[in-house]
Design an enzyme around this catalytic site. Sequence first.
Site, mmCIF file in Angstrom:
data_model
loop_
_atom_site.group_PDB
_atom_site.id
_atom_site.type_symbol
_atom_site.label_atom_id
_atom_site.label_comp_id
_atom_site.label_asym_id
_atom_site.label_seq_id
_atom_site.Cartn_x
_atom_site.Cartn_y
_atom_site.Cartn_z
ATOM 1 N N GLN A 109 0.869 -1.159 0.000
ATOM 2 C CA GLN A 109 0.000 0.000 0.000
ATOM 3 C C GLN A 109 0.910 1.214 0.000
ATOM 4 O O GLN A 109 1.976 1.173 0.602
ATOM 5 C CB GLN A 109 -0.851 -0.043 1.279
ATOM 6 C CG GLN A 109 -2.128 0.738 1.230
ATOM 7 C CD GLN A 109 -3.323 -0.121 0.772
ATOM 8 O OE1 GLN A 109 -3.802 -0.965 1.506
ATOM 9 N NE2 GLN A 109 -3.811 0.121 -0.424
ATOM 10 N N THR B 14 -1.007 -2.619 7.524
ATOM 11 C CA THR B 14 -1.000 -4.086 7.573
ATOM 12 C C THR B 14 -1.868 -4.597 6.431
ATOM 13 O O THR B 14 -2.854 -5.296 6.640
ATOM 14 C CB THR B 14 -1.445 -4.574 8.958
ATOM 15 O OG1 THR B 14 -0.572 -3.976 9.935
ATOM 16 C CG2 THR B 14 -1.315 -6.088 9.092
ATOM 17 N N HIS B 15 -1.558 -4.143 5.229
ATOM 18 C CA HIS B 15 -2.267 -4.592 4.040
ATOM 19 C C HIS B 15 -1.250 -5.224 3.102
ATOM 20 O O HIS B 15 -0.915 -4.671 2.065
ATOM 21 C CB HIS B 15 -2.976 -3.417 3.346
ATOM 22 C CG HIS B 15 -3.943 -2.684 4.230
ATOM 23 N ND1 HIS B 15 -4.426 -1.432 3.933
ATOM 24 C CD2 HIS B 15 -4.532 -3.031 5.394
ATOM 25 C CE1 HIS B 15 -5.257 -1.034 4.885
ATOM 26 N NE2 HIS B 15 -5.338 -1.984 5.792
ATOM 27 N N ASN B 16 -0.721 -6.369 3.519
ATOM 28 C CA ASN B 16 0.219 -7.112 2.688
ATOM 29 C C ASN B 16 -0.603 -8.051 1.811
ATOM 30 O O ASN B 16 -1.508 -8.718 2.311
ATOM 31 C CB ASN B 16 1.174 -7.924 3.566
ATOM 32 C CG ASN B 16 1.722 -7.117 4.739
ATOM 33 O OD1 ASN B 16 1.070 -7.023 5.782
ATOM 34 N ND2 ASN B 16 2.878 -6.532 4.584
#
Lengths: 571, 270
Positions: A332, A500-502
């Site tokens: 992101q 925390t957008h893996n």
Amino acid sequence: MAKTLPKTDVVIVGVGWGGGIIASELTKAGMNVVGLERGKERKTEDYFMVHDELRYSQRYELMQDLSKETVTFRSNEKMRALPMRAYGSFLIGDGIGGAGVHWNGQTFRFLPYDFQIRSKTIERYGKAKIPDGMTIQDWGITYDEMEPYYDKFEKMAGISGETNPLAGKRSSDYPNPPMKKSPPMQMFEEAAKKLNLHPYMQPSANLSQNYTNPDGIARAACQYCGYCERFGCEYGAKADPVVTVIPVALKTGKLEIRTHSHVRRIMHSGGKATGVMYTDVTTGEEIVQPADIVVVTSYVFNNIRLLLMSKLGKAYNPATGTGVVGKNYAYQVLKGNALGFYDDKKFNLFAGAGALGMNLDDYNGDNFDHSDLKFIHGASISIGQTGFRPISNNQVPSGTKAWGQEFKANSIKYANSWISVGGQGSSMPFQHHYIDLDPEYKDAYGDPLPRMTFDFEDQDRELAVFMANKCEEIQKEMGASRIDKLKSLGPYEITTYQSTHNTGGVIMGADPATSAVNNYLQMWDAENVFVVGASAFPHNSGYNPTDTVGALAYRASEGILKYAKKGGSLV
Amino acid sequence: MADNEGPKGTQPPGSRQGGGVQEPSRRKFLVNAGYAIGGVVVGGALGSLIRRNNKAAAPSPASPSASPGAAPAAEPKNYNRALMFLTQEQFATLNAATERIFPTDDTGPGAQALGVAYFIDHQLAGEWGFNGREYMSPPFYHGETVQGYQGRLKRREIFAIALKEMDNYSQSQFSKNFVDLTADQQDSVLSDFESDKVPLTTISPSGFFKMLRSSTIEGAYSDPLYGGNLDMAGWKMRSYPGNQMSYAAVIDKEFTAMPPNSLQDHMAGH
């Protein structure tokens, strides 16, 4: 020798949103499910002392214990990857509910453009618009096909919101009205409208009112206490797997959850899985759980790592771009923002909710013309009022010394007088961004850590600065006394929190040569293995991923039920 | 090894089911809010609260001023004010350094008055000081900035080394220990650590300074149960209300001042 247990219909690896949704749908249909979770049990009673910023936010109470397991990171293949020794850029969840416990609750659908990103980009701008090495591809499913699953997730979670005028068509309104509007949100809305933009209330998994979902689960309204992100909800007002889908599955009597069970291998022969091997971390014992169907529902890194360690699916080769497992890791681009200081105004910044905010998508996806821009896709621009706690929020105008009297005076002066407007930028995949197994570093059980090779590209730098300028225009219109905005995006670093957008690594698609799973998240190379989560995203959009993760989990549940009846490939 | 101090100590581990905790603030809140759907209370924490409602009250956690038999009008003793890890000398250096980072001024109390050095001492004695939940396995290689800390030293070791090196550097520059310097001289020592002007081989001066700065802010603004933010004075300075059950009544309103609550208020009631 590992102990072997009696066979079950389905074994689930990881009991978060993905595992919880799959478990509830399959057990309702009569299947027997074993859920293996490496972490511990969780319940709302645990959050009696949750308003503790130090414990939960600074010391990562709910996150994976990095002493046992982490990831290694390098910017490019010339560097030696080194372990992420302490938390920074992203936070990996742990325990029942997984990352679904500590999320903020922002629940966006991806755009129709996202699912056909390659064809639509070429259609409008020509092939040359896609730079060398950018490996965007269509998802093998359309927005219209995804719509019923989004709808199902949103009704289950009780999303509160209003229709976004620039998004795909909805078959029904959100199940709950939007949340309350704080004064900074009102200012944002007014300014955005004056600029002919299209603001709307952020779709929120924090309930705007008491709500009973289609499964009969009743939950209470959000109290705007300001402790969502990194915290569990003491009220159950924030939808998480523990207060929604897991109790539904448990009530059927057909779900058995085993906590402290760390899955290490998928056992397979002849192109089909036979079960999984896990370590009971309380005793160290190795246990084999045979199953007809294996569903991998852990966080992105472990979904990829488990397949690679199990030698299931073709490992990605970044030199040739062939193979699939580990391919298209994306993230992101979050730093494109403008921070406004308001000298003569004070707001209740201590109050809020994880998904309290307003967004606009005029510069997201392909909602604007990219002909003269050096990037594709975009960002959702938003103002968020998540509840700004005092340790992590000490905004001071640029030029202020980082400590001492000047810092103290300014941080206190502006403690309740700042507003951030930021763009949540999409992240495009590149051939040299991927996850594989680290050759050197091991976890507590002697298995290799996942290795990330990733950096920001020109695409990201252009996008971030473009968004920062748009955010600045909005801040000006809002009347900020002073604005500090991003001037240029530096390299990706793993030390400061971003998102925390893996995503990616086990991506979906229509072609086994370029994707690991089909549009039911069924593995091309093992028909009784389904891999669920943001690992299935071929790229990441300018939105939070959870709505799409949830929708895909409902889609996969449907696929698993079909597969259980007739077997074979579902597409 | 973790937090032994404060009100937590009054509740033995595992006493949760025993009804040893009183929650008047929650009960009041729930009753007032009519927090139920069709008469059924929803949500785990809420449900458990109602269940506890009928249990006999346990003794409130020790609050020194309320202790029976305490000498009247005596200054309440704060048993938190003792050292778990640092030596007296290290503590004095740390106390002086944190005060420069977060000084007493017109806005209110600084690090010393808030008990920040006690907070840091207690944190160093526990999991954080030991990097207990961080990946500290070898091998150790020198990394790039973007990869973060790659050393083998734990926080408690870094603090011990750095506090000594602050004195060494103060001696080399001003022929005095850090605590004996003027405020300006102390600032120049800290600035030289911040900008890596201090030649050290064991630790990174700027890495230590970052940790010192962030733990000072943590000590000023964390819940008082950890030993800093004495009497919630850090929160009061910036109008932060601490631990509140609900802001539903003010979220859409103009700025609303309210007295802060701590987590102890949650345990003890009002």
